[in-house]
Scaffold this active site. Structure first.
Site: not given
Length: 304
Positions: A32, A192-195, A216, A218
């Site tokens: 990941s 897409r951009v997560g946290d 987790g 995000g």
């Protein structure tokens, strides 16, 4: 761990975080982090990373980074070689190449297979809603559905679809640094951009209070800036475990089913963690290295 040996040899908290995350990127921790994992809807692996200096409050971050393996290194270059905080996408890759990072294909046989299996299974699961054709049965390209039914899809916490390396370091001079690196959510919508690369969401550090890092789901977690909240709670005197727990509770109030965890450490070297309990995720494991033991300790916390 490489981060701890950096600190032991007198290295800065910043160096420890960068080296620790970079090692994970190279070794594709958990599948990941780093190249060759979590392909997006188009089969490409893109990376998000962030590093924060809790002394100067400087941050460097990259998101949707393509073709460069060492995302945390590029994030540090953004911090040290520009006045900016966050660079994204194609332009971030170009910046990285100009700064001497090597461009290479981030796809591997493994990530290609994940992608092909997904296509074969009618692109399930995916992250689309209110579109045509029906995203629960078919692949795109998608168009907006003419009549918007507000169907708030029941999100199933997929504890395997996402994880991140998050790290907090406290050095001999009392400096706190924090960092994250991830290849994001498998089958995410491209762009897409997560946290992880968002300041205060994926991580936060302040040498006068402490540091925190989250992992987790995000998309949900970033709406609550849990790392910033946890550091502020520690500043106000909460111990790290309590600060982590409050940050998770804040998200639970709106999304009881979300998958996520957070780690917290204060300036005295005390630490803690908290996680939200969902099916298949009742305990969160994290590593601690400090002067009290020669080897990194594997710690766990029961989710609530």
């Amino acid at each position: 761990s490489v981060a701890w040996s950096t600190l032991q040899s007198g290295g800065s908290a910043l160096d420890a975080v960068e080296k620790g995350c970079a090692r994970c990127e190279t070794e594709q921790c958990d599948g990941s982090v780093g190249y060759g994992g979590s392909p997006d809807e188009s089969g490409e692996t893109t990376l998000d990373a962030m590093i924060m200096n809790g002394d100067t409050m400087e941050v460097g971050a990259v998101a949707d980074l393509k073709r460069i393996k060492n995302a945390i290194g590029v994030a540090r270059a953004v911090m040290e070689q520009t006045d900016h905080t966050l660079l994204v996408g194609e332009s971030a890759s170009l910046f990285a190449e100009n700064m001497g990072f090597i461009a290479e294909d981030l796809t591997t046989n493994k990530s290609m297979n994940i992608f092909l299996q997904w296509l074969k299974g009618n692109c399930q699961p995916n992250y689309r809603k209110n579109v045509f054709p029906d995203p629960s049965k078919s692949c795109g390209p998608y168009k907006p559905r003419a009549i918007l039914k507000q169907n708030r899809r029941k999100r199933h916490a997929n504890t395997h679809s996402h994880d991140t390396i998050g790290m907090i370091a406290l050095d001999q001079d009392g400096r706190v640094a924090a960092g994250t690196s991830t290849n994001g959510l498998t089958h995410k919508v491209p762009g897409r951009v997560g946290d992880s690369p968002i300041v205060g969401a994926g991580a936060y550090a302040d040498s006068s209070a402490g540091g925190a890092a989250a992992t987790g789901d995000g998309d949900v977690m970033m709406r609550f800036l849990p790392s910033y909240l946890a550091v502020e709670l520690m500043r106000a005197g909460a111990d790290p475990s309590a600060a982590c727990k409050t940050a998770i509770s804040r998200i639970k109030r709106h999304y009881s089913e979300f998958f996520g965890a957070i780690i917290c450490a204060n300036t005295t070297g005390h630490y803690g963690a908290a996680c939200n309990k969902v099916p298949g995720f009742s305990q969160f494991h994290y590593m601690v290295s400090n002067t009290e033991s020669d080897t990194p300790l594997l710690k766990s916390v029961d989710c609530f």
